[in-house]
Write a protein that holds these residues in place. Sequence first.
Motif, short mmCIF file in Angstrom:
data_model
loop_
_atom_site.label_atom_id
_atom_site.label_comp_id
_atom_site.label_asym_id
_atom_site.label_seq_id
_atom_site.Cartn_x
_atom_site.Cartn_y
_atom_site.Cartn_z
N LEU A 100 0.82 -1.21 0.00
CA LEU A 100 0.00 0.00 0.00
C LEU A 100 0.85 1.26 0.00
O LEU A 100 0.50 2.26 -0.62
CB LEU A 100 -0.95 0.00 1.19
CG LEU A 100 -2.12 -0.99 1.11
CD1 LEU A 100 -2.95 -0.93 2.38
CD2 LEU A 100 -2.98 -0.72 -0.11
N GLN A 101 2.00 1.21 0.70
CA GLN A 101 2.91 2.35 0.66
C GLN A 101 3.45 2.58 -0.74
O GLN A 101 3.51 3.71 -1.22
CB GLN A 101 4.09 2.12 1.62
CG GLN A 101 3.94 2.79 2.93
CD GLN A 101 5.21 2.66 3.76
OE1 GLN A 101 6.01 1.75 3.57
NE2 GLN A 101 5.36 3.57 4.69
N ALA A 102 3.84 1.51 -1.40
CA ALA A 102 4.35 1.63 -2.78
C ALA A 102 3.25 2.11 -3.72
O ALA A 102 3.49 2.95 -4.59
CB ALA A 102 4.90 0.28 -3.24
N LEU A 103 2.05 1.58 -3.54
CA LEU A 103 0.91 2.00 -4.37
C LEU A 103 0.62 3.49 -4.18
O LEU A 103 0.37 4.22 -5.15
CB LEU A 103 -0.32 1.17 -4.04
CG LEU A 103 -1.58 1.45 -4.85
CD1 LEU A 103 -1.35 1.11 -6.31
CD2 LEU A 103 -2.74 0.65 -4.28
N ALA A 104 0.68 3.95 -2.94
CA ALA A 104 0.47 5.38 -2.67
C ALA A 104 1.52 6.22 -3.36
O ALA A 104 1.22 7.28 -3.93
CB ALA A 104 0.47 5.63 -1.17
N GLY A 105 2.76 5.78 -3.35
CA GLY A 105 3.83 6.51 -4.03
C GLY A 105 3.62 6.57 -5.53
O GLY A 105 3.81 7.62 -6.15
N VAL A 106 3.22 5.45 -6.12
CA VAL A 106 2.98 5.41 -7.57
C VAL A 106 1.81 6.31 -7.94
O VAL A 106 1.86 7.06 -8.92
CB VAL A 106 2.75 3.96 -8.03
CG1 VAL A 106 2.24 3.92 -9.46
CG2 VAL A 106 4.03 3.15 -7.90
N ILE A 107 0.74 6.25 -7.17
CA ILE A 107 -0.43 7.10 -7.43
C ILE A 107 -0.04 8.57 -7.32
O ILE A 107 -0.47 9.39 -8.15
CB ILE A 107 -1.59 6.75 -6.47
CG1 ILE A 107 -2.16 5.38 -6.82
CG2 ILE A 107 -2.68 7.81 -6.52
CD1 ILE A 107 -3.17 4.85 -5.83
N HIS A 108 0.78 8.91 -6.34
CA HIS A 108 1.22 10.30 -6.19
C HIS A 108 2.00 10.76 -7.42
O HIS A 108 1.77 11.87 -7.92
CB HIS A 108 2.07 10.45 -4.92
CG HIS A 108 2.64 11.80 -4.73
ND1 HIS A 108 1.86 12.90 -4.43
CD2 HIS A 108 3.90 12.26 -4.84
CE1 HIS A 108 2.64 13.98 -4.35
NE2 HIS A 108 3.88 13.61 -4.60
N VAL A 109 2.91 9.94 -7.90
CA VAL A 109 3.70 10.30 -9.09
C VAL A 109 2.80 10.45 -10.31
O VAL A 109 2.95 11.40 -11.10
CB VAL A 109 4.81 9.25 -9.34
CG1 VAL A 109 5.46 9.45 -10.70
CG2 VAL A 109 5.85 9.32 -8.25
N ILE A 110 1.85 9.57 -10.47
CA ILE A 110 0.92 9.66 -11.61
C ILE A 110 0.09 10.94 -11.53
O ILE A 110 -0.09 11.64 -12.53
CB ILE A 110 0.01 8.41 -11.67
CG1 ILE A 110 0.84 7.19 -12.08
CG2 ILE A 110 -1.15 8.62 -12.63
CD1 ILE A 110 0.09 5.88 -11.95
N LEU A 111 -0.39 11.26 -10.34
CA LEU A 111 -1.21 12.48 -10.18
C LEU A 111 -0.37 13.74 -10.41
O LEU A 111 -0.85 14.71 -11.01
CB LEU A 111 -1.86 12.50 -8.81
CG LEU A 111 -2.95 11.45 -8.58
CD1 LEU A 111 -3.38 11.44 -7.13
CD2 LEU A 111 -4.13 11.69 -9.49
N MET A 112 0.87 13.75 -9.96
CA MET A 112 1.73 14.92 -10.19
C MET A 112 2.08 15.06 -11.67
O MET A 112 2.13 16.17 -12.20
CB MET A 112 3.01 14.82 -9.36
CG MET A 112 2.82 15.04 -7.89
SD MET A 112 2.24 16.71 -7.51
CE MET A 112 0.51 16.44 -7.21
#
Length: 101
Positions: A8-20
Motif C-alpha cells: 500500500l505504501q508503494a501504491l500510494a507513491g505510484v499514485i502520487h507520481v501519476i497524479l503529479m
Amino acid sequence: MYVLGYFLQALAGVIHVILMTATIIVIARAVLSWVSPDPYNPIVRIINQMSEPLLFPVRRRVPYISGIDFSPMIVLLALMFVDNFLVPSLQRIAVGLIQGG
C-alpha cells in the motif's frame, strides 16, 4: 500483514507520481493555450494527446463562460483533492498494517 502495508505504501507513491505527472501535463496544456504553438510540434501533440482524456469529460459538461475554458482548473482541483485525500489515506493504512503486523 506487513507485506500488504508495504504494498500500500508503494501504491500510494505510484499514485502520487501519476497524479503529479497529470498535474504538470494539464498545466502545460493550459500554458500552451495562451500562445499559438505549432500544432505539428511533437511535444505539443504529446501534451494534447495526454491531456485531452482528462479535459474532455469536464469540457463536455462545463460550458465556456465568457470565452474562458475552466476545465483545466476543475481538473487540477480534482487532481489535488485526490492527491491530498487518497495518498495520505493509503499511507496511514499502510503504516497501521506495518506497525500492527
